[in-house]
Design an enzyme around this catalytic site. Structure first.
Site, PDB file in Angstrom:
ATOM      1  N   TYR A  98     -13.849  -7.371 -30.605  1.00 35.27           N
ATOM      2  CA  TYR A  98     -15.317  -6.888 -30.933  1.00 35.27           C
ATOM      3  C   TYR A  98     -15.511  -7.116 -32.444  1.00 35.27           C
ATOM      4  O   TYR A  98     -16.603  -7.586 -32.529  1.00 35.27           O
ATOM      5  CB  TYR A  98     -15.198  -5.300 -30.564  1.00 35.27           C
ATOM      6  CG  TYR A  98     -16.168  -4.575 -31.385  1.00 35.27           C
ATOM      7  CD1 TYR A  98     -17.268  -4.633 -30.466  1.00 35.27           C
ATOM      8  CD2 TYR A  98     -15.764  -3.215 -31.946  1.00 35.27           C
ATOM      9  CE1 TYR A  98     -18.327  -3.368 -31.092  1.00 35.27           C
ATOM     10  CE2 TYR A  98     -16.530  -2.471 -32.311  1.00 35.27           C
ATOM     11  CZ  TYR A  98     -17.978  -2.461 -32.065  1.00 35.27           C
ATOM     12  OH  TYR A  98     -18.742  -1.623 -32.394  1.00 35.27           O
ATOM     13  N   TYR A  99     -14.972  -7.027 -33.314  1.00 32.49           N
ATOM     14  CA  TYR A  99     -15.301  -7.321 -34.674  1.00 32.49           C
ATOM     15  C   TYR A  99     -15.612  -8.785 -35.034  1.00 32.49           C
ATOM     16  O   TYR A  99     -16.255  -8.942 -35.763  1.00 32.49           O
ATOM     17  CB  TYR A  99     -13.900  -7.076 -35.601  1.00 32.49           C
ATOM     18  CG  TYR A  99     -13.851  -5.389 -35.870  1.00 32.49           C
ATOM     19  CD1 TYR A  99     -14.782  -4.223 -35.592  1.00 32.49           C
ATOM     20  CD2 TYR A  99     -12.544  -4.967 -36.316  1.00 32.49           C
ATOM     21  CE1 TYR A  99     -14.424  -3.106 -35.713  1.00 32.49           C
ATOM     22  CE2 TYR A  99     -12.262  -3.499 -36.488  1.00 32.49           C
ATOM     23  CZ  TYR A  99     -13.337  -2.640 -36.123  1.00 32.49           C
ATOM     24  OH  TYR A  99     -13.106  -1.063 -36.562  1.00 32.49           O
ATOM     25  N   HIS A 118     -26.187  -1.611 -41.613  1.00 29.63           N
ATOM     26  CA  HIS A 118     -25.071  -0.692 -42.125  1.00 29.63           C
ATOM     27  C   HIS A 118     -25.871   0.399 -43.162  1.00 29.63           C
ATOM     28  O   HIS A 118     -25.559   0.669 -44.273  1.00 29.63           O
ATOM     29  CB  HIS A 118     -24.217  -1.269 -43.038  1.00 29.63           C
ATOM     30  CG  HIS A 118     -22.860  -0.905 -42.645  1.00 29.63           C
ATOM     31  ND1 HIS A 118     -21.908  -1.275 -41.604  1.00 29.63           N
ATOM     32  CD2 HIS A 118     -21.967  -0.053 -43.514  1.00 29.63           C
ATOM     33  CE1 HIS A 118     -21.039  -0.698 -41.704  1.00 29.63           C
ATOM     34  NE2 HIS A 118     -20.569  -0.061 -42.799  1.00 29.63           N
ATOM     35  N   ASN A 158     -21.293   4.077 -39.170  1.00 25.15           N
ATOM     36  CA  ASN A 158     -22.175   3.142 -38.531  1.00 25.15           C
ATOM     37  C   ASN A 158     -21.696   2.732 -37.146  1.00 25.15           C
ATOM     38  O   ASN A 158     -22.638   2.451 -36.605  1.00 25.15           O
ATOM     39  CB  ASN A 158     -22.372   2.119 -39.599  1.00 25.15           C
ATOM     40  CG  ASN A 158     -23.227   2.489 -40.764  1.00 25.15           C
ATOM     41  OD1 ASN A 158     -24.294   2.758 -40.926  1.00 25.15           O
ATOM     42  ND2 ASN A 158     -22.358   2.753 -41.965  1.00 25.15           N
ATOM     43  N   GLY A 159     -20.359   2.588 -37.037  1.00 28.87           N
ATOM     44  CA  GLY A 159     -19.929   1.884 -35.772  1.00 28.87           C
ATOM     45  C   GLY A 159     -20.223   2.927 -34.602  1.00 28.87           C
ATOM     46  O   GLY A 159     -20.514   2.526 -33.453  1.00 28.87           O
ATOM     47  N   ARG A 160     -19.821   4.248 -34.718  1.00 22.29           N
ATOM     48  CA  ARG A 160     -19.872   5.084 -33.697  1.00 22.29           C
ATOM     49  C   ARG A 160     -21.342   5.160 -33.466  1.00 22.29           C
ATOM     50  O   ARG A 160     -21.858   5.303 -32.444  1.00 22.29           O
ATOM     51  CB  ARG A 160     -19.260   6.595 -34.324  1.00 22.29           C
ATOM     52  CG  ARG A 160     -17.812   6.487 -34.572  1.00 22.29           C
ATOM     53  CD  ARG A 160     -17.388   7.762 -35.024  1.00 22.29           C
ATOM     54  NE  ARG A 160     -16.077   8.123 -35.138  1.00 22.29           N
ATOM     55  CZ  ARG A 160     -15.456   7.708 -36.110  1.00 22.29           C
ATOM     56  NH1 ARG A 160     -15.972   7.260 -37.151  1.00 22.29           N
ATOM     57  NH2 ARG A 160     -13.991   7.981 -36.442  1.00 22.29           N
ATOM     58  N   THR A 161     -22.436   5.277 -34.518  1.00 24.65           N
ATOM     59  CA  THR A 161     -23.765   5.533 -34.512  1.00 24.65           C
ATOM     60  C   THR A 161     -24.240   4.291 -33.487  1.00 24.65           C
ATOM     61  O   THR A 161     -25.021   4.425 -32.499  1.00 24.65           O
ATOM     62  CB  THR A 161     -24.433   5.650 -35.438  1.00 24.65           C
ATOM     63  OG1 THR A 161     -24.012   6.855 -36.450  1.00 24.65           O
ATOM     64  CG2 THR A 161     -25.829   5.883 -35.558  1.00 24.65           C
ATOM     65  N   GLU A 176     -12.235   3.537 -35.029  1.00 25.61           N
ATOM     66  CA  GLU A 176     -12.495   3.912 -36.350  1.00 25.61           C
ATOM     67  C   GLU A 176     -11.519   4.348 -36.958  1.00 25.61           C
ATOM     68  O   GLU A 176     -11.334   4.749 -38.192  1.00 25.61           O
ATOM     69  CB  GLU A 176     -13.824   4.512 -36.557  1.00 25.61           C
ATOM     70  CG  GLU A 176     -14.940   4.079 -35.638  1.00 25.61           C
ATOM     71  CD  GLU A 176     -15.535   2.913 -36.120  1.00 25.61           C
ATOM     72  OE1 GLU A 176     -15.074   2.391 -37.438  1.00 25.61           O
ATOM     73  OE2 GLU A 176     -16.272   1.929 -35.550  1.00 25.61           O
ATOM     74  N   ASP A 226     -21.233   6.018 -44.033  1.00 27.20           N
ATOM     75  CA  ASP A 226     -20.007   6.056 -43.076  1.00 27.20           C
ATOM     76  C   ASP A 226     -20.669   6.227 -41.532  1.00 27.20           C
ATOM     77  O   ASP A 226     -21.902   6.658 -41.292  1.00 27.20           O
ATOM     78  CB  ASP A 226     -19.211   7.033 -43.552  1.00 27.20           C
ATOM     79  CG  ASP A 226     -17.761   7.021 -42.925  1.00 27.20           C
ATOM     80  OD1 ASP A 226     -17.440   5.912 -42.331  1.00 27.20           O
ATOM     81  OD2 ASP A 226     -17.074   7.944 -43.067  1.00 27.20           O
TER      82      ASP A 226
END
Length: 249
Positions: free
Chosen positions: A207-208, A171, A177-180, A43, A175
């Site tokens: 990954y993306y 989403h 969202n990825g880590r969560t 991130e 902010d």
């Protein structure tokens, strides 16, 4: 999709359980560091692996922002939180998701921590567009309902992947969202007795792409293949410290 190899690796690891306290601590310290470093680096956090280690020990790294330090410290706290949830076998819920997000954003954006977004967002570089903010509460409610339907029917790897893909598609937060999502994904693996996975920053593009493909086409094959790869790798530290080989699997 076939998960036999991963099931065999888990059975091999299970045959050596319970692990000694010293081994567990050594593996856990290494996991928390690598997981925190890579999840934050994906991130944009600029702390190196060694700088992350120092930050987690409570030491300030010169030339790095306070925000980056909090990102490391908060992520470790969130890991400990989901491990506690997994040990109590607590089900995934909107409440626990909001608690995880609150930990991730603590001292960074207290105004938005644990609160669904009130604005529409675009995911930078992705073709997928998340739902409008007004639809987020109902989407999250349906997300939990679907999870409850799938949790006893899906293989653990498949369920963890589904949780990640669906959560990021919604989403729900402005902010983090990825880590969560990676914490939620690993929470499911821990509950099922699998080692948590670490998606390396070097695999960020793969990954993306896998995520966006799943969101746009509905085909999660690429993401599941990535999950199988990183899950297989997650067993390596265990087998190394135990002095056993996984070459036969």
């Amino acid at each position: 999709m076939n998960f036999t190899k991963l099931d065999n690796l888990k059975a091999k690891l299970d045959s050596h359980r319970p692990l000694s306290a010293d081994v567990v601590k050594n593996l856990h310290d290494d996991l928390v560091l690598r997981w925190t470093y890579h999840s934050n680096a994906i991130e944009g956090n600029t702390l190196t692996l060694q700088e992350t280690k120092v930050a987690l020990e409570g030491i300030t790294v010169g030339g790095k922002t306070l925000r980056e330090h909090f990102e490391a410290i908060n992520h470790k706290e969130a890991i400990l939180f989901i491990e506690k949830l997994a040990s109590s076998d607590e089900l995934l819920s909107e409440h626990t998701i909001n608690q995880i997000h609150s930990l991730i954003l603590k001292n960074i954006d207290d105004e938005n921590k644990g609160k669904y977004r009130k604005t529409n967002v675009i995911i930078s570089g992705a073709e997928h567009k998340p739902p409008q903010s007004i639809d987020v509460p109902s989407k999250m409610e349906n997300f939990i309902k679907e999870y409850e339907q799938k949790k006893n029917r899906f293989h653990a790897i498949e369920l963890a992947a589904w949780v990640h893909i669906e959560f990021v598609a919604i989403h729900p937060f402005i902010d983090r969202n990825g880590r969560t999502s990676r914490l939620l994904m690993n929470s499911e693996l821990i509950k099922a007795g699998y080692p948590p996975v670490v998606i390396n920053v070097e695999d960020r593009l793969e990954y993306y792409k896998a995520l966006d493909t799943a969101h746009i086409t509905g085909d999660s094959t690429l993401f599941l293949e990535l999950m199988k790869k990183v899950s297989e790798k997650s067993f390596e530290p265990y087998f190394y410290v135990l002095g056993i080989s996984n070459d036969s699997f």
